[in-house]
Write a protein that holds these residues in place. Structure first.
Motif, PDB file in Angstrom:
ATOM      1  N   GLY A   1       0.780  -1.228   0.000  1.00 14.46           N
ATOM      2  CA  GLY A   1       0.000   0.000   0.000  1.00 14.46           C
ATOM      3  C   GLY A   1       0.810   1.275   0.000  1.00 14.46           C
ATOM      4  N   GLN A   2       2.058   1.198  -0.433  1.00 18.36           N
ATOM      5  CA  GLN A   2       2.875   2.412  -0.498  1.00 18.36           C
ATOM      6  C   GLN A   2       3.742   2.387  -1.745  1.00 18.36           C
ATOM      7  OE1 GLN A   2       5.616   2.669   2.831  1.00 18.36           O
ATOM      8  NE2 GLN A   2       5.797   0.466   2.952  1.00 18.36           N
ATOM      9  N   ARG A   3       3.952   3.573  -2.326  1.00 14.10           N
ATOM     10  CA  ARG A   3       4.819   3.693  -3.485  1.00 14.10           C
ATOM     11  C   ARG A   3       6.133   4.275  -3.002  1.00 14.10           C
ATOM     12  NH1 ARG A   3       1.911   5.870  -8.780  1.00 14.10           N
ATOM     13  NH2 ARG A   3       2.283   7.962  -7.922  1.00 14.10           N
ATOM     14  N   ILE A   4       7.237   3.594  -3.326  1.00 14.55           N
ATOM     15  CA  ILE A   4       8.548   3.928  -2.756  1.00 14.55           C
ATOM     16  C   ILE A   4       9.478   4.422  -3.854  1.00 14.55           C
ATOM     17  CG2 ILE A   4      10.498   3.078  -1.420  1.00 14.55           C
ATOM     18  CD1 ILE A   4       8.625   0.844  -0.403  1.00 14.55           C
ATOM     19  N   PHE A   5      10.052   5.589  -3.621  1.00 10.36           N
ATOM     20  CA  PHE A   5      11.053   6.172  -4.515  1.00 10.36           C
ATOM     21  C   PHE A   5      12.372   6.216  -3.763  1.00 10.36           C
ATOM     22  CE2 PHE A   5      13.338  10.134  -5.664  1.00 10.36           C
ATOM     23  CZ  PHE A   5      13.627   9.861  -6.995  1.00 10.36           C
ATOM     24  N   GLY A   6      13.380   5.467  -4.247  1.00  9.99           N
ATOM     25  CA  GLY A   6      14.676   5.430  -3.594  1.00  9.99           C
ATOM     26  C   GLY A   6      14.861   4.146  -2.800  1.00  9.99           C
ATOM     27  N   PRO A   7      16.042   3.933  -2.256  1.00  8.78           N
ATOM     28  CA  PRO A   7      17.250   4.777  -2.358  1.00  8.78           C
ATOM     29  C   PRO A   7      17.922   4.654  -3.724  1.00  8.78           C
ATOM     30  CG  PRO A   7      17.722   2.801  -1.107  1.00  8.78           C
ATOM     31  CD  PRO A   7      16.256   2.760  -1.394  1.00  8.78           C
ATOM     32  N   PRO A   8      19.027   5.374  -3.964  1.00 10.15           N
ATOM     33  CA  PRO A   8      19.732   5.284  -5.249  1.00 10.15           C
ATOM     34  C   PRO A   8      20.184   3.855  -5.543  1.00 10.15           C
ATOM     35  CG  PRO A   8      20.529   7.150  -3.954  1.00 10.15           C
ATOM     36  CD  PRO A   8      19.649   6.349  -3.049  1.00 10.15           C
ATOM     37  N   LEU A   9      20.161   3.473  -6.814  1.00 10.56           N
ATOM     38  CA  LEU A   9      20.549   2.116  -7.211  1.00 10.56           C
ATOM     39  C   LEU A   9      22.012   1.833  -6.908  1.00 10.56           C
ATOM     40  CD1 LEU A   9      18.646   1.838 -10.617  1.00 10.56           C
ATOM     41  CD2 LEU A   9      18.273   0.405  -8.593  1.00 10.56           C
ATOM     42  N   ASP A  10      22.848   2.875  -6.965  1.00 10.32           N
ATOM     43  CA  ASP A  10      24.276   2.668  -6.735  1.00 10.32           C
ATOM     44  C   ASP A  10      24.653   2.795  -5.258  1.00 10.32           C
ATOM     45  OD1 ASP A  10      23.812   5.357  -6.455  1.00 10.32           O
ATOM     46  OD2 ASP A  10      25.347   6.009  -7.898  1.00 10.32           O
ATOM     47  N   TRP A  11      23.627   2.919  -4.386  1.00 12.23           N
ATOM     48  CA  TRP A  11      23.891   3.043  -2.953  1.00 12.23           C
ATOM     49  C   TRP A  11      24.192   1.667  -2.368  1.00 12.23           C
ATOM     50  CZ3 TRP A  11      24.961   7.041   0.017  1.00 12.23           C
ATOM     51  CH2 TRP A  11      24.928   6.890   1.404  1.00 12.23           C
ATOM     52  N   ASN A  12      25.222   1.583  -1.534  1.00  9.62           N
ATOM     53  CA  ASN A  12      25.599   0.323  -0.915  1.00  9.62           C
ATOM     54  C   ASN A  12      24.512  -0.119   0.065  1.00  9.62           C
ATOM     55  OD1 ASN A  12      26.776  -1.855   0.342  1.00  9.62           O
ATOM     56  ND2 ASN A  12      28.652  -0.795   0.963  1.00  9.62           N
ATOM     57  N   GLU A  13      23.865  -1.255  -0.192  1.00  7.53           N
ATOM     58  CA  GLU A  13      22.767  -1.707   0.642  1.00  7.53           C
ATOM     59  C   GLU A  13      23.195  -1.970   2.085  1.00  7.53           C
ATOM     60  OE1 GLU A  13      20.766  -4.996  -1.056  1.00  7.53           O
ATOM     61  OE2 GLU A  13      20.048  -3.877  -2.810  1.00  7.53           O
ATOM     62  N   GLU A  14      24.489  -2.246   2.289  1.00  3.89           N
ATOM     63  CA  GLU A  14      24.964  -2.479   3.649  1.00  3.89           C
ATOM     64  C   GLU A  14      25.088  -1.178   4.436  1.00  3.89           C
ATOM     65  OE1 GLU A  14      28.588  -4.657   3.397  1.00  3.89           O
ATOM     66  OE2 GLU A  14      27.642  -6.457   2.537  1.00  3.89           O
ATOM     67  N   SER A  15      25.086  -0.041   3.732  1.00  5.95           N
ATOM     68  CA  SER A  15      25.204   1.258   4.396  1.00  5.95           C
ATOM     69  C   SER A  15      23.821   1.893   4.554  1.00  5.95           C
ATOM     70  CB  SER A  15      26.130   2.180   3.594  1.00  5.95           C
ATOM     71  OG  SER A  15      27.394   1.597   3.403  1.00  5.95           O
ATOM     72  N   VAL A  16      22.948   1.193   5.234  1.00  4.83           N
ATOM     73  CA  VAL A  16      21.584   1.686   5.423  1.00  4.83           C
ATOM     74  C   VAL A  16      21.605   2.896   6.342  1.00  4.83           C
ATOM     75  CG1 VAL A  16      19.284   1.123   6.291  1.00  4.83           C
ATOM     76  CG2 VAL A  16      20.624  -0.609   5.080  1.00  4.83           C
ATOM     77  N   ILE A  17      20.908   3.943   5.944  1.00  9.44           N
ATOM     78  CA  ILE A  17      20.835   5.153   6.763  1.00  9.44           C
ATOM     79  C   ILE A  17      19.705   4.982   7.770  1.00  9.44           C
ATOM     80  CG2 ILE A  17      20.366   7.636   6.745  1.00  9.44           C
ATOM     81  CD1 ILE A  17      21.582   7.768   3.987  1.00  9.44           C
ATOM     82  N   SER A  18      20.011   5.180   9.032  1.00 12.19           N
ATOM     83  CA  SER A  18      18.997   5.054  10.073  1.00 12.19           C
ATOM     84  C   SER A  18      17.888   6.071   9.860  1.00 12.19           C
ATOM     85  CB  SER A  18      19.627   5.254  11.461  1.00 12.19           C
ATOM     86  OG  SER A  18      18.629   5.334  12.456  1.00 12.19           O
TER      87      SER A  18
END
Length: 369
Positions: free
Chosen positions: A29-46
């Motif tokens: 039930g939500q449309r999500i924009f982001g994060p950037p494709l080249d962003w390191n998935e291990e570096s999740v921003i809190s």
């Protein structure tokens, strides 16, 4: 701003995501924009401090209006817009930035912004709660045993606090997860009667989330709150420990220390010294100090509640005033009201289920069992 359809906004969003190399997804039930494709998935921003909540969004207002607007305070890390089955937005969404400063700027710039004529939106820092309370646990386990047992049924655990010991009938604790979504999923799994922990039926609920500080309060604060200290540590030892940082190369001025059982207040001479100490202790391993209790990391944060720090002796109306005998024999009219208010405010932050605290007439913190 002009009205538009959900299909028009979807085409615009896909085009924008392609140009900026961002992800686009629709789930739950939500449309999500982001994060950037080249962003390191291990570096999740809190999400804590970096995400803002947007309320009062018009039902026909979508990302093609919202993203350009919310890019003004800073670069967007991720945006979530809630969509209902009628293909309209549900009136609210979330924008996460790469840092806390941009999120705070968004609140100042865009709260009450008229996105349509006479239609102001509401923007505030998101208060996602990432902690669950676990009650009715054994009183003789360790923090790691608690984490291991809960991790059998949920994922995303990053930390926990456990309270037990022979003086308690049952133990209890708090488990912190990576984000609000994982916390919510964990709470659903522990629906009453569904899962046993240590062969017991646990009591699981949302933990009370901490309130963020007001900037003007932090900028003047000179007191650190420290918890999970060994019972035999003295105030002198605490003063020495919190006076020297960077392996003893930097000396800070500590005015006084007040220790009550396993927690303490460290009063510095200036905010500069307190800030240096606060920043330093956030970077080191607080589970391997000479002060911390067994199986617990020291918890060091700004002492909260501005009203308690500024509470004067006159506002509490100390009963042992040397000025007149009347003060020692008669209870002032507003004594009970001001005392109870101060007690409740202080307990809201420091109360954790095992003890309560109040300020005595000297301005020190005292505990009552």
């Amino acid at each position: 701003m002009t009205q538009n359809s959900i299909d028009q906004s979807k085409d615009w969003l896909i085009s924008l995501a392609k140009n900026l190399n961002y992800r686009v997804a629709q789930e739950n039930g939500q449309r999500i924009f982001g994060p950037p494709l080249d962003w390191n998935e291990e570096s999740v921003i809190s999400e804590k401090g970096t995400e803002v909540f947007i309320g009062r969004i018009p039902s026909d207002c979508f990302e093609n209006e919202l993203i350009p607007l919310f890019e003004k305070p800073g670069r967007i890390y991720k945006m979530r817009l809630m969509i209902d089955f009628s293909r309209k937005n549900r009136g609210y969404g979330f924008v996460q930035y790469f840092n806390k400063e941009d999120a705070q700027r968004a609140v100042k710039m865009l709260n009450r912004f008229e996105i349509r004529k006479r239609w102001p939106i509401g923007v505030m820092l998101s208060r996602n709660n990432n902690r669950l309370f676990f009650g009715n646990l054994p009183n003789n386990i360790t923090k790691q045993e608690m984490i291991d047992e809960v991790a059998k049924h949920t994922s995303g655990i990053i930390n926990a606090i456990y309270y037990g010991g022979p003086t308690r009938t049952n133990g209890f604790g708090f488990v912190e997860y990576e984000n609000h979504k994982m916390t919510a999923l964990a709470r659903r799994k522990f629906f009453p009667g569904s899962i046993l922990l240590f062969d017991r039926q646990p009591k699981v609920d949302w933990a009370k989330s901490e309130e963020e500080f007001e900037d003007d309060f932090v900028s003047n604060n000179t007191v650190l709150y420290v918890r999970f200290i060994k019972l035999d540590v003295t105030e002198k030892e605490l003063k020495e420990f919190f006076s020297l940082i960077h392996d003893g190369q930097t000396l800070l001025n500590v005015n006084r220390v007040k220790k009550i059982r396993n927690f303490a207040f460290i009063h510095y001479e200036s905010h500069k010294d307190a800030q240096m100490a606060h920043d330093y202790f956030q970077k080191i391993d607080l589970g391997q100090t000479i002060l911390n209790d067994i199986d617990q990391e020291l918890e060091i944060k700004w002492a909260k509640n501005k009203s308690i720090h500024s509470l004067s002796v006159s506002s509490i109306n100390c009963m042992r005033s040397s000025k007149t005998k009347e003060h020692s024999s008669q209870t002032p009219r507003n004594y009970h009201e001001s005392y109870r208010k101060s007690f409740d405010e202080f307990h809201n932050y420091h109360g954790n289920g095992d003890r309560r605290h109040f300020l005595n007439c000297n301005g020190d913190s005292t505990s009552i069992n």
